[in-house]
Design an enzyme around this catalytic site. Sequence first.
Site, PDB file in Angstrom:
ATOM      1  N   LYS A  15       0.644  -1.242  -0.077  1.00  0.00           N
ATOM      2  CA  LYS A  15       0.074  -0.101   0.024  1.00  0.00           C
ATOM      3  C   LYS A  15       0.897   1.243   0.095  1.00  0.00           C
ATOM      4  O   LYS A  15       0.824   2.160  -0.746  1.00  0.00           O
ATOM      5  CB  LYS A  15      -0.950  -0.052   1.202  1.00  0.00           C
ATOM      6  CG  LYS A  15      -1.813  -0.962   1.282  1.00  0.00           C
ATOM      7  CD  LYS A  15      -2.980  -1.076   2.584  1.00  0.00           C
ATOM      8  CE  LYS A  15      -2.033  -1.032   3.714  1.00  0.00           C
ATOM      9  NZ  LYS A  15      -1.386  -2.246   4.177  1.00  0.00           N
ATOM     10  N   ARG A 129      11.781  -5.625   4.860  1.00  0.00           N
ATOM     11  CA  ARG A 129      11.373  -4.246   4.653  1.00  0.00           C
ATOM     12  C   ARG A 129      12.228  -3.222   5.486  1.00  0.00           C
ATOM     13  O   ARG A 129      12.508  -3.341   6.578  1.00  0.00           O
ATOM     14  CB  ARG A 129       9.986  -3.777   5.100  1.00  0.00           C
ATOM     15  CG  ARG A 129       9.614  -2.446   5.119  1.00  0.00           C
ATOM     16  CD  ARG A 129       8.010  -2.236   5.048  1.00  0.00           C
ATOM     17  NE  ARG A 129       7.301  -2.358   6.501  1.00  0.00           N
ATOM     18  CZ  ARG A 129       6.078  -2.251   6.485  1.00  0.00           C
ATOM     19  NH1 ARG A 129       5.348  -1.813   5.492  1.00  0.00           N
ATOM     20  NH2 ARG A 129       5.513  -2.387   7.620  1.00  0.00           N
ATOM     21  N   ARG A 162      11.619  -1.340  11.072  1.00  0.00           N
ATOM     22  CA  ARG A 162      10.494  -0.933  12.172  1.00  0.00           C
ATOM     23  C   ARG A 162      10.357  -1.967  13.202  1.00  0.00           C
ATOM     24  O   ARG A 162      10.314  -3.229  12.850  1.00  0.00           O
ATOM     25  CB  ARG A 162       9.170  -1.047  11.372  1.00  0.00           C
ATOM     26  CG  ARG A 162       8.634   0.552  10.650  1.00  0.00           C
ATOM     27  CD  ARG A 162       7.527   0.658   9.749  1.00  0.00           C
ATOM     28  NE  ARG A 162       6.541  -0.356  10.254  1.00  0.00           N
ATOM     29  CZ  ARG A 162       5.237  -0.069   9.617  1.00  0.00           C
ATOM     30  NH1 ARG A 162       5.143   0.579   8.374  1.00  0.00           N
ATOM     31  NH2 ARG A 162       4.231  -0.691  10.176  1.00  0.00           N
ATOM     32  N   ARG A 173      -0.186  -9.030  13.497  1.00  0.00           N
ATOM     33  CA  ARG A 173      -0.782  -7.891  12.527  1.00  0.00           C
ATOM     34  C   ARG A 173      -1.576  -8.501  11.562  1.00  0.00           C
ATOM     35  O   ARG A 173      -2.688  -7.891  11.306  1.00  0.00           O
ATOM     36  CB  ARG A 173       0.264  -6.840  11.905  1.00  0.00           C
ATOM     37  CG  ARG A 173       0.800  -5.938  12.932  1.00  0.00           C
ATOM     38  CD  ARG A 173       2.167  -5.335  12.657  1.00  0.00           C
ATOM     39  NE  ARG A 173       1.985  -4.783  11.283  1.00  0.00           N
ATOM     40  CZ  ARG A 173       3.224  -4.312  10.607  1.00  0.00           C
ATOM     41  NH1 ARG A 173       4.394  -5.256  10.985  1.00  0.00           N
ATOM     42  NH2 ARG A 173       3.276  -3.892   9.313  1.00  0.00           N
TER      43      ARG A 173
HETATM   44  P1  ADP Z   1       1.537  -1.400   7.421  1.00  0.00           P
HETATM   45  O1  ADP Z   1       2.296  -0.635   6.507  1.00  0.00           O
HETATM   46  O2  ADP Z   1       2.164  -2.527   7.792  1.00  0.00           O
HETATM   47  O3  ADP Z   1       0.139  -1.911   6.902  1.00  0.00           O
HETATM   48  P2  ADP Z   1       1.053   0.817   8.998  1.00  0.00           P
HETATM   49  O4  ADP Z   1       2.064   1.593   8.902  1.00  0.00           O
HETATM   50  O5  ADP Z   1      -0.226   1.218   8.207  1.00  0.00           O
HETATM   51  O6  ADP Z   1       1.368  -0.788   8.882  1.00  0.00           O
HETATM   52  O7  ADP Z   1       0.364   0.752  10.455  1.00  0.00           O
HETATM   53  C1  ADP Z   1       1.070   0.738  11.566  1.00  0.00           C
HETATM   54  C2  ADP Z   1       0.373   0.329  13.055  1.00  0.00           C
HETATM   55  O8  ADP Z   1      -0.292   1.584  13.149  1.00  0.00           O
HETATM   56  C3  ADP Z   1      -0.542  -0.363  12.985  1.00  0.00           C
HETATM   57  O9  ADP Z   1      -0.251  -1.716  13.329  1.00  0.00           O
HETATM   58  C4  ADP Z   1      -1.530   0.270  13.921  1.00  0.00           C
HETATM   59  O10 ADP Z   1      -1.142  -0.237  15.403  1.00  0.00           O
HETATM   60  C5  ADP Z   1      -1.511   1.525  13.515  1.00  0.00           C
HETATM   61  N1  ADP Z   1      -2.564   2.078  12.766  1.00  0.00           N
HETATM   62  C6  ADP Z   1      -2.319   2.641  11.416  1.00  0.00           C
HETATM   63  N2  ADP Z   1      -3.323   2.785  10.757  1.00  0.00           N
HETATM   64  C7  ADP Z   1      -4.340   2.481  11.717  1.00  0.00           C
HETATM   65  C8  ADP Z   1      -5.868   2.709  11.627  1.00  0.00           C
HETATM   66  N3  ADP Z   1      -6.397   3.025  10.633  1.00  0.00           N
HETATM   67  N4  ADP Z   1      -6.561   2.319  12.800  1.00  0.00           N
HETATM   68  C9  ADP Z   1      -6.069   1.704  13.906  1.00  0.00           C
HETATM   69  N5  ADP Z   1      -4.695   1.655  13.851  1.00  0.00           N
HETATM   70  C10 ADP Z   1      -3.991   1.958  12.795  1.00  0.00           C
HETATM   71  P1  ADP Z   2       2.176  -1.845   2.963  1.00  0.00           P
HETATM   72  O1  ADP Z   2       2.187  -0.230   3.078  1.00  0.00           O
HETATM   73  O2  ADP Z   2       0.888  -2.656   2.593  1.00  0.00           O
HETATM   74  O3  ADP Z   2       2.495  -2.532   4.636  1.00  0.00           O
HETATM   75  P2  ADP Z   2       4.867  -1.735   1.850  1.00  0.00           P
HETATM   76  O4  ADP Z   2       4.464  -0.852   0.522  1.00  0.00           O
HETATM   77  O5  ADP Z   2       5.341  -1.059   3.048  1.00  0.00           O
HETATM   78  O6  ADP Z   2       3.299  -2.421   2.369  1.00  0.00           O
HETATM   79  O7  ADP Z   2       5.554  -2.772   1.184  1.00  0.00           O
HETATM   80  C1  ADP Z   2       6.060  -3.892   2.105  1.00  0.00           C
HETATM   81  C2  ADP Z   2       7.547  -4.521   1.595  1.00  0.00           C
HETATM   82  O8  ADP Z   2       7.099  -5.090   0.405  1.00  0.00           O
HETATM   83  C3  ADP Z   2       8.313  -3.311   1.168  1.00  0.00           C
HETATM   84  O9  ADP Z   2       9.632  -3.890   1.940  1.00  0.00           O
HETATM   85  C4  ADP Z   2       8.629  -3.305  -0.074  1.00  0.00           C
HETATM   86  O10 ADP Z   2       9.587  -2.578  -0.599  1.00  0.00           O
HETATM   87  C5  ADP Z   2       8.080  -4.572  -0.679  1.00  0.00           C
HETATM   88  N1  ADP Z   2       7.329  -4.477  -1.713  1.00  0.00           N
HETATM   89  C6  ADP Z   2       6.151  -3.652  -2.011  1.00  0.00           C
HETATM   90  N2  ADP Z   2       5.502  -4.082  -3.249  1.00  0.00           N
HETATM   91  C7  ADP Z   2       6.326  -5.064  -3.710  1.00  0.00           C
HETATM   92  C8  ADP Z   2       6.080  -5.932  -4.886  1.00  0.00           C
HETATM   93  N3  ADP Z   2       5.008  -5.639  -5.686  1.00  0.00           N
HETATM   94  N4  ADP Z   2       6.805  -6.870  -5.109  1.00  0.00           N
HETATM   95  C9  ADP Z   2       7.737  -7.286  -4.056  1.00  0.00           C
HETATM   96  N5  ADP Z   2       8.062  -6.434  -2.922  1.00  0.00           N
HETATM   97  C10 ADP Z   2       7.053  -5.387  -2.665  1.00  0.00           C
END
Ligand code: ADP
Ligand code: ADP
Length: 218
Positions: A15, A129, A162, A173
């Site tokens: 995302k 990551r 992270r 998660r």
């Molecule tokens: P990821 O990129 O792995 O999806 P995020 O960076 O979006 O993780 O989120 C990291 C943490 O921040 C989540 O595990 C949660 O604790 C908190 N968080 C982020 N967005 C939300 C949301 N919309 N509602 C509740 N908690 C959130």
């Molecule tokens: P999210 O915000 O949904 O948690 P991220 O964008 O942070 O996901 O991506 C999670 C990890 O996967 C990062 O290390 C990123 O570089 C890698 N990644 C993202 N998209 C791809 C893809 N299409 N193929 C392989 N690795 C990816």
Amino acid sequence: MRTYIVLLGPPGAGKGTQAKLIAEKLGLAHISSGDIFRENLKAQTELGQKAQGYMNRGELVPDDLTIAMIQDRLSRPDCEGGALLDGFPRTAEQANALSKMLLELGGKVKVVPCILVPAEVLIERLGGRWSCRAAGHVFHIKYNPPKVAGVCDMDGSELYQREDDKSETVARRIQVYEAQTAPLIDFYKKQNLLVEVDGTQEIHLVTEQILAAIAKAG
Ligand code: ADP
Ligand code: ADP
């Protein structure tokens, strides 16, 4: 009408990676709830202190805090043309609150691309990551390595792993996503807004599919 796009998908689906590329391309504000929580944590604000325990455990920050934070963010001038939401909503209550907020702002969700990736791939992605300290740009040690190890290609800041990307927290998660966020797929399907995107493809192919879904939504 303002353009609001919600990017849905499990942790590690891509995302953040896609949101940065697409927001820049379309000139939309990129709103990442996770990034905003991490900024608050770094600055040790009251919100950051309240969110910290939930984030470290891999659980969701309570809805009232999260909704108030996003409402404030969406009311800022850079969101006048709309926004790309990454990581919000994550619960049914947040999704309902978003619909209400957007109505007040004179807009609505236009399309919800949902990036789908199987759990075993998510675990590998989050384990490798590396995120940038300055702006949350993300890299992957194997799939999207930075040009210079440990340094962000975009802004030269330090890359770090992270705290919540360690394996026990990643498992939690993913469970939380399945229980609380995956039901939003049906919520948006019923509104004819959901477009499923195969997130196992290369990054640029995923971007193309999402851009096509947005273009089709008009
Ligand atoms: P990821 O990129 O792995 O999806 P995020 O960076 O979006 O993780 O989120 C990291 C943490 O921040 C989540 O595990 C949660 O604790 C908190 N968080 C982020 N967005 C939300 C949301 N919309 N509602 C509740 N908690 C959130
Ligand atoms: P999210 O915000 O949904 O948690 P991220 O964008 O942070 O996901 O991506 C999670 C990890 O996967 C990062 O290390 C990123 O570089 C890698 N990644 C993202 N998209 C791809 C893809 N299409 N193929 C392989 N690795 C990816």
